[in-house]
Design a protein around this motif. Structure first.
Motif, short mmCIF file in Angstrom:
data_model
loop_
_atom_site.label_atom_id
_atom_site.label_comp_id
_atom_site.label_asym_id
_atom_site.label_seq_id
_atom_site.Cartn_x
_atom_site.Cartn_y
_atom_site.Cartn_z
N ARG A 198 0.82 -1.21 0.00
CA ARG A 198 0.00 0.00 0.00
C ARG A 198 0.86 1.27 0.00
O ARG A 198 0.50 2.27 -0.64
N GLY A 225 1.94 2.28 -3.39
CA GLY A 225 0.86 2.65 -4.30
C GLY A 225 0.16 1.52 -5.01
O GLY A 225 -0.62 1.76 -5.94
N LYS A 284 -2.70 -0.76 -5.63
CA LYS A 284 -4.11 -0.68 -5.26
C LYS A 284 -4.86 -1.99 -5.49
O LYS A 284 -6.07 -2.07 -5.25
N ASP A 335 -8.30 -6.16 1.96
CA ASP A 335 -9.69 -6.02 1.53
C ASP A 335 -10.59 -7.15 2.02
O ASP A 335 -11.80 -6.97 2.13
N LYS A 367 -11.88 -3.88 -8.60
CA LYS A 367 -10.90 -3.13 -9.34
C LYS A 367 -11.53 -2.42 -10.53
O LYS A 367 -11.02 -1.43 -11.01
#
Length: 214
Positions: free
Chosen positions: A67, A70, A72, A96, A119
């Motif tokens: 994280r 960057g 995601k 998540d 996503k």
């Protein structure tokens, strides 16, 4: 769908690899988490699956690192740790979803598919007069269906995932041809195929770098 698995249990890793192949899900498996920097920059993943108890570092640290740099991509934790405190710690760091071992393989796949959709906020994409259905893998111009090659579809999907970003040529080659040595000219050929069906100037070329879908 392409999944990255970070798991040092070789029996579980082999089992998941076999099961996911039946589901037509590609798995890149790291049983040595120290190899992560080499892989994370080479491939594009739909979901990253991380065990918490690893040989050289912890899954919690891996989540934090991903994280911070960057990344995601949705992260699914699989672990024998089952306390609320452990779960809270992972979610705070950026995970998540969380699945406790032992787990049902079918549930594992269902969670992967659910996470992969996070996503892509939309499954129906409109570019000018072209409508692209990512889930159905179809392209329409009005009522007419447009057919493209499998590799051109993979390239289009990647550009859509990264819409607005410059996707470098190496990333494209590793995404579509992970196990083959190909040159930049083949990428240009499929870009040309896409430009024939998409509105003009919607794919911008950055010489020596890559391509961006506007």
């Amino acid at each position: 769908m392409r999944i990255l698995l970070i798991e040092d249990d070789k029996v579980l890793g082999e089992t998941l690899k076999d099961y996911l192949s039946i589901e037509n899900i590609e798995l890149i498996w790291l049983w040595d988490e120290r190899e992560l920097p080499k892989v994370i920059g080479k491939y594009e993943f739909d979901v990253i699956v991380v065990d918490l108890i690893l040989r050289y570092t912890s899954g919690e640290k891996i989540i934090t690192t991903l994280r911070k740099v960057g990344i995601k991509t949705p992260i699914l934790v699989i672990t024998a740790k089952s306390s609320i405190k452990d779960k809270e710690n992972c979610f705070i760091r950026g995970a998540d979803d969380y699945l406790t071992k032992p787990f049902d393989f079918k549930e594992f796949v269902l969670r992967l598919k659910a996470l992969s959709k996070r996503k892509h906020i939309e499954s129906i994409i409109t570019i000018g007069d072209i409508t692209i259905n990512l889930d159905g893998k179809t392209i329409h111009k009005g009522n007419e269906e447009i057919r493209i090659s499998k590799n051109a579809w993979e390239l289009l999907s990647l550009l859509i995932k990264k819409k607005g970003e410059i996707v470098d040529t190496e990333t494209i080659m590793n995404y579509i041809w992970p196990d083959k040595e190909v040159g930049e000219e083949i990428v240009r050929a499929y870009i040309k195929e896409l430009r024939k069906i998409l509105p003009s100037d919607c794919i911008k070329t950055y010489p020596g770098r890559g391509y961006r879908l506007l």
